[in-house]
Design a protein around this motif. Structure first.
Motif, mmCIF file in Angstrom:
data_model
loop_
_atom_site.group_PDB
_atom_site.id
_atom_site.type_symbol
_atom_site.label_atom_id
_atom_site.label_comp_id
_atom_site.label_asym_id
_atom_site.label_seq_id
_atom_site.Cartn_x
_atom_site.Cartn_y
_atom_site.Cartn_z
ATOM 1 N N ALA A 1 1.097 -1.026 0.185
ATOM 2 C CA ALA A 1 -0.080 0.026 0.048
ATOM 3 C C ALA A 1 0.957 1.037 -0.420
ATOM 4 O O ALA A 1 2.176 1.429 0.910
ATOM 5 N N ALA A 2 0.996 2.188 -0.851
ATOM 6 C CA ALA A 2 1.756 2.982 -1.657
ATOM 7 C C ALA A 2 1.737 4.088 -0.257
ATOM 8 O O ALA A 2 0.474 5.055 0.280
ATOM 9 N N ALA A 3 2.810 4.535 0.633
ATOM 10 C CA ALA A 3 3.071 5.477 1.546
ATOM 11 C C ALA A 3 3.650 6.539 1.002
ATOM 12 O O ALA A 3 3.757 6.715 0.083
ATOM 13 N N VAL A 4 3.807 8.135 2.001
ATOM 14 C CA VAL A 4 3.612 8.506 1.431
ATOM 15 C C VAL A 4 5.193 9.025 2.392
ATOM 16 O O VAL A 4 5.782 8.712 3.060
ATOM 17 N N MET A 5 5.755 9.888 1.156
ATOM 18 C CA MET A 5 7.411 10.108 2.187
ATOM 19 C C MET A 5 7.274 11.377 3.303
ATOM 20 O O MET A 5 6.428 12.027 3.278
ATOM 21 N N ALA A 6 7.549 11.131 4.264
ATOM 22 C CA ALA A 6 7.396 11.893 5.484
ATOM 23 C C ALA A 6 7.970 13.188 5.407
ATOM 24 O O ALA A 6 9.916 12.306 4.955
ATOM 25 N N GLY A 7 8.061 13.901 5.245
ATOM 26 C CA GLY A 7 8.745 15.642 5.886
ATOM 27 C C GLY A 7 8.955 15.587 7.015
ATOM 28 O O GLY A 7 8.781 14.682 7.906
ATOM 29 N N VAL A 8 10.708 15.722 7.214
ATOM 30 C CA VAL A 8 11.239 16.481 7.982
ATOM 31 C C VAL A 8 10.574 17.507 9.101
ATOM 32 O O VAL A 8 10.965 18.796 8.512
ATOM 33 N N SER A 9 10.235 18.124 9.822
ATOM 34 C CA SER A 9 9.968 19.119 10.469
ATOM 35 C C SER A 9 10.889 19.916 11.206
ATOM 36 O O SER A 9 11.301 19.655 10.928
ATOM 37 N N ASN A 10 10.703 21.345 11.569
ATOM 38 C CA ASN A 10 11.708 22.138 12.092
ATOM 39 C C ASN A 10 11.771 21.487 13.919
ATOM 40 O O ASN A 10 12.508 21.715 14.480
ATOM 41 N N MET B 1 6.736 6.438 4.900
ATOM 42 C CA MET B 1 8.273 6.866 5.089
ATOM 43 C C MET B 1 9.375 7.148 5.200
ATOM 44 O O MET B 1 9.240 9.205 5.154
ATOM 45 N N PRO B 2 10.086 7.340 6.204
ATOM 46 C CA PRO B 2 10.907 6.015 6.308
ATOM 47 C C PRO B 2 10.161 5.269 8.052
ATOM 48 O O PRO B 2 10.805 4.277 8.362
ATOM 49 N N TYR B 3 8.967 5.815 8.538
ATOM 50 C CA TYR B 3 8.912 5.739 9.841
ATOM 51 C C TYR B 3 7.943 3.643 9.497
ATOM 52 O O TYR B 3 8.178 2.968 10.534
ATOM 53 N N CYS B 4 8.198 3.702 8.275
ATOM 54 C CA CYS B 4 6.541 2.314 7.982
ATOM 55 C C CYS B 4 8.079 1.364 8.102
ATOM 56 O O CYS B 4 6.978 0.161 8.971
ATOM 57 N N PHE B 5 8.821 1.375 8.244
ATOM 58 C CA PHE B 5 10.262 0.285 8.531
ATOM 59 C C PHE B 5 10.302 -0.179 9.755
ATOM 60 O O PHE B 5 11.100 -0.991 10.005
ATOM 61 N N VAL B 6 9.830 1.148 10.571
ATOM 62 C CA VAL B 6 9.959 0.346 12.149
ATOM 63 C C VAL B 6 9.463 0.004 13.277
ATOM 64 O O VAL B 6 8.138 0.693 12.770
#
Length: 356
Positions: free
Chosen positions: A71-80, A92-97
């Motif tokens: 199920a396609a995931a949206v790339m996660a942005g890095v907040s400040n 991604m990349p949280y889906c791997f953890v």
């Protein structure tokens, strides 16, 4: 670069009946009572004594690109924000953890791990081995509270002999083979071999369980901590030496990955240990986490995963992981898609090698 120079220790593979016993072992009461596996601590003096001399040669970085889940995931942005809870664990990349739980010496503990193969996970060596291998070990991807994207039993484990025999934290890497494939659920992590030198910031991920510094860590949620890289590796050299990132997380995050902030986000380390002085006081202010180096010893772990049917996401494969021929699970041989993946790999290599 010769990964075969590094020896491994490995557990015996568990029988199917034992897998069922592991699932029965983790009653709700036991799962709720787990303690965070302690972050390892090493003195600066010991680390300096163990560190080999730098070599003149520099090994080029090698990249394996991430494989998205089915199920396609949206790339996660890095907040400040430097440290915070992960809101969307399917991105991604949280889906791997996920959370790792295990038993050592009659006590139940929890750490963190991440998917690096079709049916394989990577973690810290001390999450699978402490004077013997852990038992009752399970991986729970994308876990929050009591809910996860599945429950997977680890049927076989390994760590580097240098860590098992000498407790040398430069080799604090462990891996496990799962009882069934996981890649359709989580995808497969991308990573860099020989990430030397590194520059910029990294994203550390895990399940910290001890509150500290104003953060209400309780082991029930996935957190990420964004911090600057602090390397012990001299420019222009390579060595199997610890390197670090500023990272607020606590015990329970052990084994969780470090990712680059550039897209695609690639793993370059893991939560292993902190440094102290001879009196046991942390030497890094602000707080810093250390990782083993992902070099030849890391490649030896990948070879073990492949030899044991874990089908790792191997470096230099465009799209990485999946069935022979590359591409994502199910096959993806469209030339335009492969060209886009190649361009992403080149961009990732440039980011990693920015300091060269």
């Amino acid at each position: 670069m010769n990964p075969d120079q590094y020896a491994l220790v490995e557990s015996s593979e568990l029988a199917t009946a034992m897998t069922a016993a592991v699932e029965e072992y983790w009653t709700p009461a036991r799962a709720e009572a787990v303690q965070p596996i302690p972050l390892r601590i090493v003195t600066r003096q010991r680390a300096d004594a163990n560190a080999p001399q730098p070599t003149a040669a520099v090994s080029r970085p090698r990249v394996a690109l991430p494989v998205p889940p089915k199920a396609a995931a949206v790339m996660a942005g890095v907040s400040n924000a430097d440290t915070g809870r992960v809101a969307d664990m399917t991105a991604m990349p949280y889906c791997f953890v996920g959370k790792l739980r295990m038993t050592f010496g009659g006590g139940d503990f929890q750490g963190s791990a991440w998917v690096i193969g079709k049916k394989a996970i990577l973690t810290a060596g001390h999450c699978v081995y402490d004077r013997g291998f852990a038992t009752n070990i399970q991986f729970l991807p994308q876990m929050r509270g009591t809910l996860a994207a599945g429950t997977f039993t680890v049927t076989k484990m390994t760590t580097l002999k240098e860590f098992a025999d000498r407790d040398d934290l430069r080799f604090d890497i462990g891996a496990g083979i799962l009882d069934r494939p996981i890649h359709d659920v989580t995808g497969v992590c991308g990573y860099v071999v020989n990430p030397n030198p590194l520059a910029g910031r990294l994203v550390g991920i895990g399940y910290p369980a001890k509150p500290q510094d104003g953060f209400p860590f309780d082991g029930q949620e996935m957190w990420r901590s964004i911090g600057d890289i602090a390397s012990d590796t001299a420019p222009g050299t390579t060595r199997d030496r610890n390197y670090g990132m500023y990272n607020d997380m606590s015990g329970g995050c052990s084994g969780g990955p470090w990712f680059t902030t550039a897209t695609p986000q690639l793993a370059v380390g893991l939560n292993s240990h902190i440094m102290s002085d001879s009196a046991g006081r942390p030497v890094d202010v602000p707080r810093q986490m250390r990782s083993p180096y992902f070099g030849p010893a890391f490649l030896r772990i990948l070879k073990w995963i492949k030899d044991n049917g874990g089908e790792p996401n191997e470096p230099n494969e465009i799209g990485g992981g999946g069935p022979p021929g590359g591409g994502r699970p199910g096959g993806d041989h469209d030339h335009a898609a492969l060209k886009a993946k190649l361009e992403s790999a080149i961009a990732a290599l440039r980011e990693v090698a920015a300091g060269l």
